[in-house]
Design a protein around this motif. Structure first.
Motif, mmCIF file in Angstrom:
data_model
loop_
_atom_site.group_PDB
_atom_site.id
_atom_site.type_symbol
_atom_site.label_atom_id
_atom_site.label_comp_id
_atom_site.label_asym_id
_atom_site.label_seq_id
_atom_site.Cartn_x
_atom_site.Cartn_y
_atom_site.Cartn_z
ATOM 1 N N ASN A 74 0.891 -1.091 0.029
ATOM 2 C CA ASN A 74 0.013 -0.063 0.065
ATOM 3 C C ASN A 74 0.825 1.230 0.009
ATOM 4 O OD1 ASN A 74 -1.666 2.370 0.602
ATOM 5 N ND2 ASN A 74 -2.843 0.986 2.005
ATOM 6 N N VAL A 75 1.055 1.885 -1.106
ATOM 7 C CA VAL A 75 1.934 3.031 -1.161
ATOM 8 C C VAL A 75 1.463 3.986 -0.508
ATOM 9 C CG1 VAL A 75 2.875 2.078 -3.380
ATOM 10 C CG2 VAL A 75 1.059 3.720 -3.411
ATOM 11 N N THR A 76 0.166 4.339 -0.041
ATOM 12 C CA THR A 76 -0.277 5.577 0.459
ATOM 13 C C THR A 76 0.035 5.546 1.848
ATOM 14 O OG1 THR A 76 -2.343 5.746 -0.952
ATOM 15 C CG2 THR A 76 -2.650 6.873 0.877
ATOM 16 N N ARG A 77 -0.206 4.275 2.461
ATOM 17 C CA ARG A 77 0.162 4.180 3.967
ATOM 18 C C ARG A 77 1.567 3.565 4.018
ATOM 19 N NH1 ARG A 77 -5.390 1.823 6.733
ATOM 20 N NH2 ARG A 77 -6.715 3.778 6.063
ATOM 21 N N ASP A 78 2.333 3.286 3.056
ATOM 22 C CA ASP A 78 3.574 2.594 3.122
ATOM 23 C C ASP A 78 3.586 1.658 4.012
ATOM 24 O OD1 ASP A 78 6.089 2.432 2.372
ATOM 25 O OD2 ASP A 78 6.953 4.031 3.795
ATOM 26 N N ARG A 79 2.888 0.332 3.623
ATOM 27 C CA ARG A 79 2.919 -0.801 4.421
ATOM 28 C C ARG A 79 2.376 -1.960 3.541
ATOM 29 N NH1 ARG A 79 -2.087 0.437 8.658
ATOM 30 N NH2 ARG A 79 -3.803 -0.363 7.396
ATOM 31 N N LYS A 80 2.652 -3.160 3.908
ATOM 32 C CA LYS A 80 1.932 -4.174 3.362
ATOM 33 C C LYS A 80 0.698 -4.677 3.755
ATOM 34 C CE LYS A 80 6.563 -6.441 1.662
ATOM 35 N NZ LYS A 80 6.066 -6.217 0.282
ATOM 36 N N GLU A 81 -0.236 -5.104 2.848
ATOM 37 C CA GLU A 81 -1.601 -5.508 3.362
ATOM 38 C C GLU A 81 -1.990 -6.937 2.651
ATOM 39 O OE1 GLU A 81 -4.279 -2.523 2.880
ATOM 40 O OE2 GLU A 81 -3.486 -1.198 4.284
ATOM 41 N N ARG A 82 -2.628 -7.665 3.222
ATOM 42 C CA ARG A 82 -2.912 -8.990 2.810
ATOM 43 C C ARG A 82 -4.312 -8.726 1.941
ATOM 44 N NH1 ARG A 82 -1.021 -14.157 3.076
ATOM 45 N NH2 ARG A 82 0.258 -13.193 4.727
ATOM 46 N N VAL A 83 -4.770 -9.518 0.942
ATOM 47 C CA VAL A 83 -5.994 -9.620 0.235
ATOM 48 C C VAL A 83 -6.666 -10.833 0.723
ATOM 49 C CG1 VAL A 83 -7.157 -9.548 -1.835
ATOM 50 C CG2 VAL A 83 -5.376 -8.074 -1.620
ATOM 51 N N ASN A 84 -7.646 -10.753 1.517
ATOM 52 C CA ASN A 84 -8.332 -11.863 1.954
ATOM 53 C C ASN A 84 -9.285 -12.617 1.066
ATOM 54 O OD1 ASN A 84 -7.016 -11.701 4.333
ATOM 55 N ND2 ASN A 84 -8.503 -10.577 5.245
ATOM 56 N N LYS A 85 -9.986 -11.576 0.153
ATOM 57 C CA LYS A 85 -10.880 -12.133 -0.903
ATOM 58 C C LYS A 85 -10.809 -11.179 -1.954
ATOM 59 C CE LYS A 85 -14.336 -14.470 2.200
ATOM 60 N NZ LYS A 85 -15.684 -14.560 2.784
ATOM 61 N N LEU A 86 -11.097 -11.778 -3.148
ATOM 62 C CA LEU A 86 -11.261 -11.053 -4.333
ATOM 63 C C LEU A 86 -12.805 -11.118 -4.736
ATOM 64 C CD1 LEU A 86 -7.906 -11.253 -6.130
ATOM 65 C CD2 LEU A 86 -8.956 -9.264 -5.260
ATOM 66 N N LEU A 87 -13.407 -10.133 -5.213
ATOM 67 C CA LEU A 87 -14.770 -10.423 -5.393
ATOM 68 C C LEU A 87 -15.069 -9.658 -6.794
ATOM 69 C CD1 LEU A 87 -16.291 -9.051 -2.134
ATOM 70 C CD2 LEU A 87 -15.869 -11.312 -2.843
ATOM 71 N N GLN A 88 -15.863 -10.397 -7.819
ATOM 72 C CA GLN A 88 -16.398 -9.975 -8.958
ATOM 73 C C GLN A 88 -17.589 -9.243 -8.682
ATOM 74 O OE1 GLN A 88 -15.077 -10.203 -12.431
ATOM 75 N NE2 GLN A 88 -16.451 -8.286 -12.298
ATOM 76 N N VAL A 89 -17.766 -7.844 -9.100
ATOM 77 C CA VAL A 89 -18.830 -6.870 -8.577
ATOM 78 C C VAL A 89 -19.733 -6.983 -9.678
ATOM 79 C CG1 VAL A 89 -19.649 -4.792 -7.584
ATOM 80 C CG2 VAL A 89 -17.267 -5.726 -7.256
ATOM 81 N N HIS A 90 -21.020 -7.105 -9.100
ATOM 82 C CA HIS A 90 -22.395 -7.057 -10.065
ATOM 83 C C HIS A 90 -23.375 -6.261 -9.288
ATOM 84 C CE1 HIS A 90 -25.206 -7.766 -13.254
ATOM 85 N NE2 HIS A 90 -26.135 -8.611 -12.351
ATOM 86 N N ALA A 91 -23.092 -4.823 -9.312
ATOM 87 C CA ALA A 91 -24.088 -3.936 -8.562
ATOM 88 C C ALA A 91 -23.963 -4.236 -7.249
ATOM 89 C CB ALA A 91 -25.649 -4.190 -8.995
#
Length: 418
Positions: free
Chosen positions: A364-381
């Motif tokens: 995360n370049v805004t907060r200058d730290r690493k973060e983990r992606v727990n889930k990825l979601l395909q969005v439909h509305a």
């Protein structure tokens, strides 16, 4: 279905894909629908979802049952308040679509969406023409150099006219319209359009708009003379902004410019932001949406057509350049954060290069730290479907990363083609 593509149902779960080829990326369109309030953006989007097989019933704004306006406040007021994203498929292409608000109070939603889109469909009211908020969203698209096509909606209304809207596009928006369709009839007599590229009359023969016929505009056709003059004007307007079309036009005249060259010239002019292809129809009466989908595929850019993205490193204020390719390092932009009552913060992101997978750590370049992606979601509305990864050129939502959208860490690097 005559003149259309086979319907494709939205999968319950998208299959995992380890890598993405350049051919796959070339078949992606990241687009937005933008306009003044009540020009018909959400109605147009509802028809797009229906004809691409994503929904099985067309919702109506006045009934409060549209897919994209899912918030209670939107359904009560009949307006779009927040941008809604979805994905559909047409002619073997993947269209990532964002329906944006038209009300001036929610223009920031348009701003954050246009930042990550490669193209846009500007919807115009055929009676009102260019309206105040139309000018605002048009300037926003100019700021981010987003290629556009225009859809002149509500051709069935009393007072509707294509010519006036096109003239207002020139005088008010300072655009270069390239009219690729003319209406067959006006107001209550509107039955279809004449495609000036193929010189065919397209007529919708049922109320749902799923059945359409194509008929050549021969010399015996009542619109033949008008169509020939309109096609000559189309060729001239394309030739004004595209050198290859101009060369052939000077040698052979308008009648000698072949279909393939004219379509290619329209695409080059659109992507270079030198011209705007103009189509017409009436979304509420289900006429004109399939040709609009064809125009999205034919004229708007894929991620491969866009200039490489330039990101600034926070550590040393250096820059890195990334192309739309799965084999390059991951580069994504978080452009919106919403709170889900069940999942917590959802970070909407556009992946510009590389592949983001579930459980991976990202910087995360805004907060200058690493973060983990727990889930990825395909969005439909307001509906979410879990996926294993999201690759270059696509838009998705991430759970587990609560970063705020960066405001100044990204910039476009202009190229000669734009």
């Amino acid at each position: 279905m005559a003149g259309g593509a086979a319907l494709v149902s939205f999968p319950k779960r998208l299959p995992p894909r380890a890598m993405q080829s350049s051919n796959d990326i070339a078949a992606i369109r990241d687009i937005g629908i933008m306009a003044h309030i009540d020009a018909g953006k959400t109605t147009t989007t509802e028809r797009v979802l229906f004809y691409t097989g994503i929904s099985h019933k067309m919702g109506e704004v006045h009934d409060g049952n549209t897919v994209m306006d899912f918030m209670e406040q939107e359904q009560e007021r009949g307006i779009t308040i927040t941008s809604a994203a979805t994905t559909c498929f047409w002619r073997g292409h993947r269209i990532n679509l964002i329906d944006t608000p038209g009300h001036v109070d929610f223009t920031i939603e348009v701003e954050r969406s246009l930042r990550v889109l490669d193209g846009a469909v500007a919807v115009f009211d055929a009676v009102a023409g260019v309206q105040p908020q139309t000018e605002t969203v048009w300037r926003q698209a100019e700021r981010y150099r987003v290629p556009r096509i225009a859809f002149v909606n509500k051709m069935d209304r009393v007072g509707a006219t294509l010519d006036r809207t096109v003239e207002m596009m020139k005088s008010v928006l300072h655009a270069h319209p390239m009219v690729v369709q003319i209406p067959n009839g006006l107001e209550s007599a509107f039955t279809g359009v004449v495609d000036l590229l193929t010189m065919e009359e397209i007529v919708w023969t049922d109320d749902s708009g799923t059945q359409l016929t194509r008929k050549s505009v021969t010399e015996e056709h009542e619109l033949h003379t008008e169509a020939v003059l309109a096609r000559e004007a189309l060729v001239e307007s394309v030739a004004e902004v595209d050198d290859e079309t101009m060369n052939v036009f000077l040698e052979t005249g308008a009648a000698g410019v072949p279909l393939d060259l004219l379509k290619a010239g329209l695409r080059r002019a659109t992507i270079a932001n030198k011209g705007v292809a103009v189509l017409c129809g009436t979304a509420l009466k289900n006429k004109g949406i399939q040709p609009l989908l064809d125009a999205v595929i034919d004229f708007l850019p894929s991620p491969l057509d866009m200039p490489p993205v330039v990101a600034r490193r926070k550590a040393d204020d250096g820059e890195v350049q990334r192309h739309a390719a799965a084999e390059e390092p991951l580069l994504a932009l978080a452009f919106k954060v919403v709170h889900d009552p069940h999942r917590g913060p959802l970070v909407f992101l556009r992946v510009y290069s590389g592949v983001l997978k579930v459980k991976e750590q990202i910087q995360n370049v805004t907060r200058d730290r690493k973060e983990r992606v727990n889930k990825l979601l395909q969005v439909h509305a307001n509906k979410m479907q879990e996926i294993d990864e999201v690759s270059a050129g696509n838009i998705a939502a991430a759970v587990g990363s609560a970063s705020r959208p960066p405001a100044t860490r990204w910039s476009w690097r202009p190229t000669a083609s734009r």
